[in-house]
Design an enzyme around this catalytic site. Structure first.
Site, PDB file in Angstrom:
ATOM      1  N   ASP A  96       0.988  -1.072  -0.085  1.00  0.00           N
ATOM      2  CA  ASP A  96       0.157  -0.034   0.082  1.00  0.00           C
ATOM      3  C   ASP A  96       0.878   1.168   0.125  1.00  0.00           C
ATOM      4  O   ASP A  96       2.047   1.062   0.491  1.00  0.00           O
ATOM      5  CB  ASP A  96      -0.962   0.003   1.363  1.00  0.00           C
ATOM      6  CG  ASP A  96      -1.853  -1.145   1.196  1.00  0.00           C
ATOM      7  OD1 ASP A  96      -2.655  -1.240   0.326  1.00  0.00           O
ATOM      8  OD2 ASP A  96      -2.291  -1.469   2.281  1.00  0.00           O
ATOM      9  N   ASP A 104      -6.904  -1.286  -4.665  1.00  0.00           N
ATOM     10  CA  ASP A 104      -8.101  -0.926  -3.868  1.00  0.00           C
ATOM     11  C   ASP A 104      -8.916   0.064  -4.217  1.00  0.00           C
ATOM     12  O   ASP A 104     -10.197   0.078  -4.482  1.00  0.00           O
ATOM     13  CB  ASP A 104      -7.574  -0.491  -2.355  1.00  0.00           C
ATOM     14  CG  ASP A 104      -6.582  -1.571  -1.774  1.00  0.00           C
ATOM     15  OD1 ASP A 104      -6.887  -2.749  -1.800  1.00  0.00           O
ATOM     16  OD2 ASP A 104      -5.811  -1.118  -1.081  1.00  0.00           O
TER      17      ASP A 104
END
Length: 162
Positions: free
Chosen positions: A119, A137
């Site tokens: 991330d 995402d």
């Protein structure tokens, strides 16, 4: 090739390439937890690793890797089955499902390869941070939002026709 399959192929490929390329770039150029402010006080590129799901859900669960891989594979199968049932005129639904599918594949690649997900998109306001996320995402969230809009639009169209 049917129009929706063309859409699926293009959207999935483009989204997946962007997701994987950005993760590779972050992994190769930043140290873990290194942060580069892009818009101070609002957005940074911050290299994180997430062993869990959204918001690090189940990150301490012993069998999280096989669990998340299995859940992702089931979700991908459900998306593929749903996609095959689309009519040719359901293009927004095709784009939506393609984005959700590509996001699932992007994070699955990380889980299989690394045991966790990279991330790096860090959105915050002053000291209040949203959990870091990635392109996969984002694709999933945009896909779900577009799918909801498509369902509302279809429902309105059907009630208008009746």
């Amino acid at each position: 090739m049917k129009p929706n399959y063309r859409i699926f192929s293009i959207v999935t490929a483009v989204s997946l390439v962007i997701d994987q390329a950005t993760k590779i770039l972050v992994d190769r150029t930043l140290e873990l937890y290194q942060s580069i402010p892009v818009v101070p006080g609002l957005f940074s590129i911050t290299y994180m690793r997430n062993k869990g799901a959204a918001f690090s859900f189940l990150s301490n669960f012993d069998y999280r890797r096989p669990f998340f891989i299995a859940v992702t594979l089931v979700a991908m199968a459900a998306i593929a089955i749903t996609f095959r049932k689309l009519r040719d005129d359901q293009r927004l639904a095709a784009v939506s499902l393609s984005l959700i599918f590509s996001g699932a594949v992007g994070n699955l690649i990380d889980r299989v390869r690394l045991g966790e997900v990279i991330d790096f998109l860090d959105v915050y306001w002053k000291t209040h941070h949203w959990p870091a996320f990635n392109v996969a995402d984002s694709a999933i969230c945009v896909g779900v939002a577009l799918l909801a809009l498509d369902m509302i639009r279809d429902e309105r169209r059907q009630s208008k026709d009746n």
